[in-house]
Design a protein around this motif. Structure first.
Motif, PDB file in Angstrom:
ATOM      1  N   GLU A 219      40.143  52.161  32.135  1.00 27.16           N
ATOM      2  CA  GLU A 219      40.911  51.893  30.903  1.00 27.16           C
ATOM      3  C   GLU A 219      40.424  50.590  30.241  1.00 27.16           C
ATOM      4  O   GLU A 219      40.149  50.573  29.041  1.00 27.16           O
ATOM      5  CB  GLU A 219      42.403  51.798  31.256  1.00 27.16           C
ATOM      6  N   THR A 220      40.315  49.527  31.035  1.00 31.76           N
ATOM      7  CA  THR A 220      39.856  48.245  30.497  1.00 31.76           C
ATOM      8  C   THR A 220      38.426  48.371  29.979  1.00 31.76           C
ATOM      9  O   THR A 220      38.101  47.913  28.877  1.00 31.76           O
ATOM     10  CB  THR A 220      39.911  47.146  31.592  1.00 31.76           C
ATOM     11  N   GLY A 221      37.561  49.006  30.786  1.00 26.62           N
ATOM     12  CA  GLY A 221      36.162  49.195  30.397  1.00 26.62           C
ATOM     13  C   GLY A 221      36.039  49.950  29.087  1.00 26.62           C
ATOM     14  O   GLY A 221      35.256  49.570  28.202  1.00 26.62           O
ATOM     15  N   ILE A 222      36.857  50.995  28.932  1.00 23.85           N
ATOM     16  CA  ILE A 222      36.774  51.810  27.719  1.00 23.85           C
ATOM     17  C   ILE A 222      37.279  51.044  26.489  1.00 23.85           C
ATOM     18  O   ILE A 222      36.685  51.146  25.418  1.00 23.85           O
ATOM     19  CB  ILE A 222      37.495  53.163  27.937  1.00 23.85           C
ATOM     20  N   VAL A 223      38.339  50.247  26.676  1.00 20.75           N
ATOM     21  CA  VAL A 223      38.810  49.408  25.557  1.00 20.75           C
ATOM     22  C   VAL A 223      37.679  48.463  25.127  1.00 20.75           C
ATOM     23  O   VAL A 223      37.420  48.288  23.932  1.00 20.75           O
ATOM     24  CB  VAL A 223      40.093  48.628  25.944  1.00 20.75           C
ATOM     25  N   ILE A 224      36.976  47.886  26.106  1.00 18.85           N
ATOM     26  CA  ILE A 224      35.884  46.954  25.767  1.00 18.85           C
ATOM     27  C   ILE A 224      34.704  47.711  25.145  1.00 18.85           C
ATOM     28  O   ILE A 224      34.067  47.223  24.219  1.00 18.85           O
ATOM     29  CB  ILE A 224      35.483  46.101  26.995  1.00 18.85           C
ATOM     30  N   TRP A 225      34.440  48.957  25.622  1.00 17.06           N
ATOM     31  CA  TRP A 225      33.421  49.795  24.956  1.00 17.06           C
ATOM     32  C   TRP A 225      33.784  50.038  23.495  1.00 17.06           C
ATOM     33  O   TRP A 225      32.921  50.044  22.621  1.00 17.06           O
ATOM     34  CB  TRP A 225      33.279  51.162  25.641  1.00 17.06           C
ATOM     35  N   ILE A 226      35.079  50.257  23.214  1.00 21.32           N
ATOM     36  CA  ILE A 226      35.526  50.501  21.835  1.00 21.32           C
ATOM     37  C   ILE A 226      35.291  49.239  20.985  1.00 21.32           C
ATOM     38  O   ILE A 226      34.782  49.319  19.864  1.00 21.32           O
ATOM     39  CB  ILE A 226      37.009  50.968  21.792  1.00 21.32           C
ATOM     40  N   ILE A 227      35.640  48.076  21.559  1.00 19.18           N
ATOM     41  CA  ILE A 227      35.399  46.799  20.857  1.00 19.18           C
ATOM     42  C   ILE A 227      33.895  46.630  20.586  1.00 19.18           C
ATOM     43  O   ILE A 227      33.479  46.292  19.477  1.00 19.18           O
ATOM     44  CB  ILE A 227      35.954  45.603  21.683  1.00 19.18           C
ATOM     45  N   TYR A 228      33.092  46.922  21.615  1.00 19.73           N
ATOM     46  CA  TYR A 228      31.625  46.818  21.482  1.00 19.73           C
ATOM     47  C   TYR A 228      31.108  47.789  20.422  1.00 19.73           C
ATOM     48  O   TYR A 228      30.275  47.418  19.580  1.00 19.73           O
ATOM     49  CB  TYR A 228      30.986  47.095  22.847  1.00 19.73           C
ATOM     50  N   GLY A 229      31.626  49.025  20.454  1.00 21.44           N
ATOM     51  CA  GLY A 229      31.236  50.044  19.462  1.00 21.44           C
ATOM     52  C   GLY A 229      31.552  49.589  18.042  1.00 21.44           C
ATOM     53  O   GLY A 229      30.768  49.810  17.114  1.00 21.44           O
ATOM     54  N   ALA A 230      32.733  48.920  17.891  1.00 23.81           N
ATOM     55  CA  ALA A 230      33.124  48.396  16.570  1.00 23.81           C
ATOM     56  C   ALA A 230      32.198  47.241  16.159  1.00 23.81           C
ATOM     57  O   ALA A 230      31.765  47.160  15.010  1.00 23.81           O
ATOM     58  CB  ALA A 230      34.577  47.940  16.597  1.00 23.81           C
ATOM     59  N   MET A 231      31.887  46.371  17.143  1.00 24.48           N
ATOM     60  CA  MET A 231      31.007  45.209  16.869  1.00 24.48           C
ATOM     61  C   MET A 231      29.635  45.642  16.354  1.00 24.48           C
ATOM     62  O   MET A 231      29.088  45.015  15.454  1.00 24.48           O
ATOM     63  CB  MET A 231      30.785  44.407  18.165  1.00 24.48           C
ATOM     64  N   ILE A 232      29.091  46.703  16.975  1.00 24.32           N
ATOM     65  CA  ILE A 232      27.739  47.131  16.580  1.00 24.32           C
ATOM     66  C   ILE A 232      27.800  48.312  15.597  1.00 24.32           C
ATOM     67  O   ILE A 232      26.773  48.913  15.286  1.00 24.32           O
ATOM     68  CB  ILE A 232      26.840  47.462  17.808  1.00 24.32           C
TER      69      ILE A 232
END
Lengths: 84, 84
Positions: free
Chosen positions: B44-57
């Motif tokens: 869950e935490t990893g996926i939230v951070i993937w979403i943040i990363y996806g938004a960043m890039i």
């Protein structure tokens, strides 16, 4: 280091090592009844295809992350098949 | 379509939808005792951070895949907290 890169690395580390505690739990308890076999087969197959894709595009981080995931998910899948 | 792209899409589909059968199983059986809470929290935490990363890039496929995964893993995590 670039904050964007750091964010990506944290995300990758968490999802890559996520199945380590699950495989430890299955080894300790010898119970896997609540795990979905379909989920484990989809993850295992998906990760093998991610590894093939990583090799196709020569992406070392993608290869490395998925090879690590593959180890923990394979352990969990073998225990699921063994214990039902 | 490019065979490399097709390979990537198959891999992404399998790992993105992998937690759908697990969430269905948990809903049906009301048993989640064999699931590792640590694994679910890491995912869950990893996926939230993937979403943040996806938004960043600004990577739409990365965002889309992780938002879908987030839904199924959130359902599984809520049921794990509920049923123990």
């Amino acid at each position: 280091m670039d904050p964007v890169l750091i964010t990506g690395l944290i995300a990758a580390s968490l999802t890559t090592f996520a199945f380590l505690p699950q495989s430890i739990r299955a080894i300790k308890t010898k119970h896997t009844g609540d795990l979905s076999l379909t989920t484990l087969i989809m993850l295992e197959t998906g990760i093998v295809i991610w590894i093939i894709y990583g090799a196709m595009i020569s992406n070392i981080p993608l290869l490395a992350a998925n090879i690590v995931s593959f180890i923990f998910i394979t352990i969990t899948l073998i225990l699921k098949i063994k214990y039902g």
